[in-house]
Each structure stands twice: as C-alpha cells, then as structure tokens.
Scaffold this motif. Structure first.
Motif, PDB file in Angstrom:
ATOM      1  N   ILE A   1      -9.704 -77.572  58.297  1.00  0.00           N
ATOM      2  CA  ILE A   1      -9.724 -76.880  59.593  1.00  0.00           C
ATOM      3  C   ILE A   1     -11.125 -76.364  59.908  1.00  0.00           C
ATOM      4  CG2 ILE A   1      -8.824 -74.899  60.879  1.00  0.00           C
ATOM      5  CD1 ILE A   1      -6.261 -75.195  59.219  1.00  0.00           C
ATOM      6  N   THR A   2     -11.796 -75.810  58.888  1.00  0.00           N
ATOM      7  CA  THR A   2     -13.124 -75.240  59.122  1.00  0.00           C
ATOM      8  C   THR A   2     -14.218 -76.294  59.023  1.00  0.00           C
ATOM      9  OG1 THR A   2     -13.240 -74.666  56.799  1.00  0.00           O
ATOM     10  CG2 THR A   2     -12.507 -72.953  58.297  1.00  0.00           C
ATOM     11  N   ALA A   3     -13.801 -77.550  58.753  1.00  0.00           N
ATOM     12  CA  ALA A   3     -14.727 -78.679  58.738  1.00  0.00           C
ATOM     13  C   ALA A   3     -15.790 -78.570  57.642  1.00  0.00           C
ATOM     14  CB  ALA A   3     -15.396 -78.874  60.098  1.00  0.00           C
ATOM     15  N   VAL A   4     -15.469 -77.813  56.588  1.00  0.00           N
ATOM     16  CA  VAL A   4     -16.338 -77.837  55.413  1.00  0.00           C
ATOM     17  C   VAL A   4     -16.277 -79.236  54.811  1.00  0.00           C
ATOM     18  CG1 VAL A   4     -16.662 -76.910  53.084  1.00  0.00           C
ATOM     19  CG2 VAL A   4     -16.112 -75.379  54.960  1.00  0.00           C
ATOM     20  N   GLU A   5     -15.078 -79.849  54.910  1.00  0.00           N
ATOM     21  CA  GLU A   5     -14.928 -81.258  54.541  1.00  0.00           C
ATOM     22  C   GLU A   5     -14.353 -82.013  55.734  1.00  0.00           C
ATOM     23  OE1 GLU A   5     -13.733 -80.300  49.905  1.00  0.00           O
ATOM     24  OE2 GLU A   5     -12.225 -81.045  51.302  1.00  0.00           O
ATOM     25  N   GLN A   6     -14.555 -83.320  55.723  1.00  0.00           N
ATOM     26  CA  GLN A   6     -14.001 -84.130  56.798  1.00  0.00           C
ATOM     27  C   GLN A   6     -12.671 -84.722  56.356  1.00  0.00           C
ATOM     28  OE1 GLN A   6     -15.140 -84.182  59.901  1.00  0.00           O
ATOM     29  NE2 GLN A   6     -16.749 -82.758  59.233  1.00  0.00           N
ATOM     30  N   ARG A   7     -11.677 -84.608  57.241  1.00  0.00           N
ATOM     31  CA  ARG A   7     -10.326 -85.037  56.880  1.00  0.00           C
ATOM     32  C   ARG A   7     -10.230 -86.565  56.764  1.00  0.00           C
ATOM     33  NH1 ARG A   7     -10.225 -82.664  62.173  1.00  0.00           N
ATOM     34  NH2 ARG A   7      -9.863 -84.215  63.800  1.00  0.00           N
ATOM     35  N   THR A   8      -9.249 -86.995  55.973  1.00  0.00           N
ATOM     36  CA  THR A   8      -9.011 -88.430  55.817  1.00  0.00           C
ATOM     37  C   THR A   8      -8.248 -88.952  57.027  1.00  0.00           C
ATOM     38  OG1 THR A   8      -8.830 -88.011  53.453  1.00  0.00           O
ATOM     39  CG2 THR A   8      -8.112 -90.177  54.218  1.00  0.00           C
ATOM     40  N   ALA A   9      -7.247 -88.187  57.466  1.00  0.00           N
ATOM     41  CA  ALA A   9      -6.464 -88.607  58.628  1.00  0.00           C
ATOM     42  C   ALA A   9      -5.837 -87.387  59.280  1.00  0.00           C
ATOM     43  CB  ALA A   9      -5.367 -89.594  58.193  1.00  0.00           C
ATOM     44  N   GLY A  10      -5.295 -87.588  60.462  1.00  0.00           N
ATOM     45  CA  GLY A  10      -4.598 -86.513  61.150  1.00  0.00           C
ATOM     46  C   GLY A  10      -5.436 -85.917  62.267  1.00  0.00           C
ATOM     47  N   LYS A  11      -4.784 -85.018  62.997  1.00  0.00           N
ATOM     48  CA  LYS A  11      -5.452 -84.400  64.146  1.00  0.00           C
ATOM     49  C   LYS A  11      -5.411 -82.894  64.035  1.00  0.00           C
ATOM     50  CE  LYS A  11      -4.906 -87.964  67.642  1.00  0.00           C
ATOM     51  NZ  LYS A  11      -5.698 -88.029  68.821  1.00  0.00           N
ATOM     52  N   VAL A  12      -6.449 -82.271  64.597  1.00  0.00           N
ATOM     53  CA  VAL A  12      -6.474 -80.813  64.682  1.00  0.00           C
ATOM     54  C   VAL A  12      -6.650 -80.438  66.148  1.00  0.00           C
ATOM     55  CG1 VAL A  12      -7.702 -78.706  64.041  1.00  0.00           C
ATOM     56  CG2 VAL A  12      -7.460 -80.548  62.371  1.00  0.00           C
ATOM     57  N   PHE A  13      -5.735 -79.608  66.646  1.00  0.00           N
ATOM     58  CA  PHE A  13      -5.883 -79.090  68.008  1.00  0.00           C
ATOM     59  C   PHE A  13      -6.216 -77.616  67.904  1.00  0.00           C
ATOM     60  CE2 PHE A  13      -3.096 -82.692  68.220  1.00  0.00           C
ATOM     61  CZ  PHE A  13      -3.535 -83.384  69.334  1.00  0.00           C
ATOM     62  N   PHE A  14      -7.327 -77.240  68.517  1.00  0.00           N
ATOM     63  CA  PHE A  14      -7.709 -75.829  68.511  1.00  0.00           C
ATOM     64  C   PHE A  14      -7.877 -75.376  69.946  1.00  0.00           C
ATOM     65  CE2 PHE A  14     -11.138 -72.546  68.297  1.00  0.00           C
ATOM     66  CZ  PHE A  14     -10.356 -71.562  67.699  1.00  0.00           C
ATOM     67  N   ASP A  15      -7.148 -74.342  70.310  1.00  0.00           N
ATOM     68  CA  ASP A  15      -7.254 -73.790  71.652  1.00  0.00           C
ATOM     69  C   ASP A  15      -6.970 -74.860  72.701  1.00  0.00           C
ATOM     70  OD1 ASP A  15      -7.557 -71.473  73.002  1.00  0.00           O
ATOM     71  OD2 ASP A  15      -9.737 -71.633  73.243  1.00  0.00           O
ATOM     72  N   GLY A  16      -5.982 -75.706  72.402  1.00  0.00           N
ATOM     73  CA  GLY A  16      -5.569 -76.703  73.367  1.00  0.00           C
ATOM     74  C   GLY A  16      -6.393 -77.973  73.373  1.00  0.00           C
ATOM     75  N   GLN A  17      -7.429 -78.024  72.551  1.00  0.00           N
ATOM     76  CA  GLN A  17      -8.314 -79.194  72.559  1.00  0.00           C
ATOM     77  C   GLN A  17      -8.177 -79.973  71.258  1.00  0.00           C
ATOM     78  OE1 GLN A  17     -11.889 -79.099  74.554  1.00  0.00           O
ATOM     79  NE2 GLN A  17     -10.520 -78.343  76.141  1.00  0.00           N
TER      80      GLN A  17
END
Lengths: 254, 356
Positions: free
Chosen positions: A51-67
C-alpha cells in the motif's frame, strides 16, 4: 460507495516462489480504524508495504481516495496523503524535534532556493502545538533525537505522522519496543486520530490494544485475509483461533 | 489519572542542565594547548609563546607570531570549510588538494602579465590575448575549475552510488594529472598586480573569516544546512521525507570544489606562481582540521565553528613546534598523534553520553 478511503482488490506479492500475500481484498471507510493482526510471516507487513509502495506489488489493484493508484515509491504515497510510521524509525538522529517533524516540509522566512532561510521559531511553536494535541511529552524539543529514549523517539515519529496526517495513517507495530507508559501515549495519539476522523490501519501483535482501539479487526494467515470482524462481534479467543488457523481456513473476504 | 510531569518511564528532566555544545570542548582544548606551549616556552627556551616580551615593541601580545599562525592555516582552512560540509553529509573529499593544484594552474594562466621588466613574460602559457586580463576573469575561470571537479565528484557519488572515498580518490589522481598536463609540468608565474594583491598581507585571513562566517550562517539557518545534517544523520529517512538527496549531494561537492578553488587562487596569488604540485596533502590537513574540530566521520555532527577552532589548534601546534625549535620531523609525528587523539576523545565522549 464514496466513503471508501482505501480498497485493495486481489492484492498479491510473491517473493520468488514465496506467496507472501495472496489475493488480499480489503476496504477501509472514512474515519474507520482497522487493526491488521496475524502471526509472524502472515503477510501483515507485506500488505502494508504494497500500500505504501515501499515494494511494488506482483498483482492486484489499489484504490485510494476513489482513484486507481500505483505509487512509484513511498514518497508518492506520502504526497498523496498516506502517512506511515515504519517499524524502523525514519528519523534523523542528529536533528532536534522540530527539524525532524518538519523534515522535507520546512517553513521558510525567505525563499532563496537551496539557501532558503528557515523559520525556526514558527516550526518550534508548531512542534509544541503538535506535541500538545497528540499528548506527547518531550522534555526538551531542542535536543537531538539521539539523546532520547526509544519510546520518546517513537513518539516523535508518531507525532510527526499524526501532525501531518491528512487522509490515511498506517502504523506498523508502533508500540513493539515501548514501555507501558510510552505505549499508553501512543494509544492516546491513536484515540486522537479517531476523534479527528483520520482513518488508520494499525498493524499490531497486541490484542488487548487492538480491542481497545479499533473498530474492525482483519486477520492475516499465510498471506491471506482469513477474517474481517467488527470489534463488538468478536472476542480475543475468536481472533486467536483465526490467527492460529483453527477457524477460517477456507478464507474470507474482508 | 495524574498528569505525568515529564517524561516517560519516570525520567526526570532538569531544564537548567543543558548539554554544552561540542565546540565548547574543542575551544577548551585549544586554550589548553596554547597554555601548554606558553609554559613549555618559558621553561625550555625562556620565551613567551603568546605575549610580547621584546624590548622596544608595543602591545601585549606577540602579534607577529599570532598573525603567522592564522595566516598559515587560512588557506587550508578555506578548504576545511568545504570538507566540513561534505563530512557532515556523511561523505569525504580527498580531491581538494589536487583541485588546488589544477585551479592554480588554470587561473594563473589567465592572470599573467604581458611584460616582465620590459621583456615578454618568459613563463607565458597563452598568447597576447590571455595577458593582462581583468582580475575577475582568472578568478571566475578558477572557480569554474573547482566547481566542475566538484560537480563530477557529486554526480559520481549521487547517481552512480560510488563510495565518496573512491570517487574523490579518482578525482584526486586525475586532477593532479590535469595540473601537470596543463603546462607540461612547468610552473606558471608573473601574474598581474591585481591578481597578486589577492593574497598579500592578511587578506587570506580576511577571506577565510568571511567565508567561515558565511558558511556558518548557511549551515545554521538555511535549508541547505538542515538537509546536510539530515542526510548525514539518516540518509534513508531524509530520502523518505521527500528531500532530493542526490541533488543536494551534488551541490555539497560543488561548493567544496569551489572552496578548494578559492584556496588555490589565494595560495597562488600569495606565492605569485602556480605549480602542478601545489596543494599536495592539503586534503588531509583539511580533514584533520575538521576532525580536531569535533566532526564525526559518520556524518550528521560537526560544525563550521568547530572546524575553525580545529584549524587554529592545527596552526598553534605547527607554530608551537617551530617556536620550541623542534625539528619538523616531530611536527609531523605529533600531528598524526593529535588527529588520532581527537577521534579517540570524541568516541569516548559519545560512549559516555550513550550510557548516561
């Protein structure tokens, strides 16, 4: 729904062959405080790091504040409004408290590019205010952080997060190394965030603390979210059986 | 529930007990060293180190000796100001002595006079076009040499992540090579009157003090200073706070290079000549001054004030040995001992503080 601050869909992280995080679906609503619990290696910290992008995810989506967001690094996450207290302290030991609180967002008297003149007085005053609102007691804010106890340093770190918190605060085991009184202070800061309506993700091993503080508890086990329970609909034994795998081995959506 | 008075875990805090700044300790060391030389002087050779004991001369102090001490350290002191900033960010600069050599050669080639005693300049590097130029030109060109070298240092360290020790070691060798290549090893002499004027009398000291004050203010009151300390303290945390650490490092090395160039202009003007091996070992003397002044080689701690006092201690020791009529060999040996003692003392103090 518009009151969702953070949502992850199918968030996955593999380290080589290790599935540290698998298909995590998670939502956080405005003003909500959620605890993330689980045994060591269950994927809690991995989840936070995606979530904090310290690492980059392998797959999936993150929505923050509608984006639909994909931060390049922790800095972008922070600029977007996610403030994080990491397990390892992110403080400059040789600077005093105001300098640490305002590191990277200094106030200036006069802007002269890199040689801009700092407004030390205002920063100091605002620091004292911030420490007051977060109920953190630091005897002398003009001392370098180096000379402070681990608990005081953690409080500075948390006060920094709380003072600038805008949209979301994440704390990864903020009280792991703290004494009783220091832990109480941190918990007060968290209550203060609740009153101000700032949403929080709290990673913790301390179930007493979790039940004291949060609205909802999300249990991780072996890289998966196995339960998401409202505080008043569960108890310690229930949570423990999810953590240890007695319950919920079929997996559940958060 | 009672309001916890201070602190955490029942720790008491006494606001009247404020830690003394480290510079204070360095200053005490300075005073002690001066007193030791004064006593040794009176005991061994029956002369005063500090005070004016000559018949027929005015004044309380031996101003001649004191001005020699500060003049001696002014040039390297200017370099030490830059080295201090570099070390505060957690780096090191070994190239400053070679930058002095390179800058002196280049600046002097644009500062030559056309006629020496009515004859053409025997050491001329360029043709007529580079003769009798306004003094500002060789100064600016000289500063550019140092800043360019600093830019290369900084860019290598910030963007290729080469350790500062290696990057500046490479620059140290290359810049020295450049200085030798510039005039195929020949000295360059006979500068213009106005270039000569830069290093005459106590002017190097004025330059040193002015720059020391300027950078003290910058390190204390500006973003540049604050971020320098932050990077030296915890580079990762500083990066995470949104500070452009790489760009900042480049700037720090550019400033260090520029200060080495200013020292080069002063020293070549003072000597009225430029030689390829000018400034050899200056980088180590500058680092020594900073270390004696209480800087931490781990970064994050130290100050311009400390380095200035460190430079004075350095100067007093050198002059003190000459004053006691001891061989130069002892000077060098004791210089080494003092540098090591300064670091050992600092570490003891750190340990003591950590325990308390």
């Amino acid at each position: 729904m518009s009151d969702i601050i953070l949502e992850t869909r199918g968030l996955t992280k593999h380290y080589g062959g290790v599935h540290a995080l698998d298909d995590a679906n998670f939502t956080l609503r405005a003003g909500e405080h959620v605890a993330v619990v689980g045994d060591n290696g269950a994927g809690k910290s991995t989840f936070v790091r995606q979530i904090t992008a310290v690492e980059q995810r392998t797959a999936g989506k993150v929505f923050f504040d509608g984006q639909d967001v994909s931060f390049a690094g922790p800095l972008q996450a922070r600029e977007a409004g996610i403030e994080t207290v990491f397990q390892t302290l992110a403080l400059a030991d040789d600077l005093d408290v105001p300098s640490n609180l305002f590191l990277g967002r200094e106030l200036y008297k006069l802007r002269l590019g890199p040689f801009s003149i700092l407004d030390r007085k205002t920063m100091r005053e605002r620091t004292l205010e911030a420490l007051k609102t977060t109920a953190v007691k630091i005897p002398n804010v003009d001392n370098p952080i180096r000379n402070m106890s681990g608990g005081q340093r953690q409080c500075v770190s948390i006060a920094r997060t709380a003072a600038f918190a805008s949209k979301l605060v994440i704390m990864d085991e903020p009280t792991a190394a703290l004494g009783v009184q220091e832990t109480a202070q941190v918990e007060n800061i968290i209550r203060g965030l609740k009153e101000r309506g700032v949403p929080l993700i709290l990673v913790s091993h301390n179930l007493r603390q979790v039940f004291d503080l949060v609205d909802r508890i999300v249990v991780f086990r072996r890289g998966r979210i196995v339960a998401s329970l409202r505080r008043d609909e569960t108890d310690g034994n229930d949570i423990v059986s999810y953590i240890t795998g007695v319950k919920g081995s079929e997996g559940a959506a958060a | 529930m009672t309001e916890p008075t201070h602190g955490l875990g029942g720790l008491k805090y006494d606001p009247t007990k404020k830690a003394r700044p480290q510079e204070f300790n360095v200053f005490i060391a300075f005073v002690i060293i001066v007193v030791v030389f004064e006593l040794l002087g009176r005991l061994i050779i029956g002369e005063s180190f500090l005070f004016n004991t000559r018949e027929g001369t005015e004044g309380l102090f031996n101003t001649q000796r004191l001005s020699i001490i500060i003049l001696q350290v002014a040039t390297v002191g200017i370099i030490a100001l830059g080295v201090t900033q570099v070390i505060i960010t957690g780096g090191i600069d070994l190239s400053s002595g070679s930058i002095v050599g390179a800058t002196a050669m280049v600046a002097m080639s644009f500062a030559q006079t056309a006629l020496v005693n009515g004859n053409p300049n025997p050491k001329a590097i360029f043709g007529e076009w580079a003769m009798d130029l306004p003094v500002l030109l060789p100064i600016l060109i000289g500063l550019c040499v140092g800043m360019l070298a600093g830019l290369i240092n900084g860019a290598l360290i910030a963007y290729t992540k080469i350790p500062p020790f290696i990057a500046t070691l490479g620059m140290m060798v290359s810049a020295r090579g450049f200085a030798r290549w510039w005039s195929t090893g020949n000295p360059i002499s006979f500068p213009t009157e106005s270039y000569n004027a830069i290093g005459t009398g106590m002017r190097p000291v004025i330059v040193f003090i002015a720059l020391a004050v300027l950078f003290h203010l910058i390190m204390t009151y500006t973003r540049y200073g604050k971020h320098s300390y932050a990077i030296g303290s915890n580079e990762q945390a500083t990066r995470m706070s949104g500070i452009n650490v790489d760009r900042h490092k480049v700037l720090v090395y550019v400033i260090a290079g520029m200060l080495a160039s200013i020292a080069a202009i002063v020293v070549s003007s003072k000597g009225q000549t430029a030689q390829a091996n000018m400034g050899v070992m200056y980088e180590l003397d500058a680092i020594a001054m900073a270390v004696i002044g209480g800087i931490s080689l781990q970064g994050g701690r130290g100050s311009i004030v400390g380095t200035v006092i460190g430079a004075l201690i350095f100067g007093v020791i050198i002059s003190g040995f000459t004053f006691l009529k001891l061989d130069a060999y002892y000077q060098e040996m004791v210089k080494g001992v003092i540098i090591i003692s300064a670091v050992v003392l600092d570490q003891w103090r750190q340990k003591g503080r950590a325990r308390s």
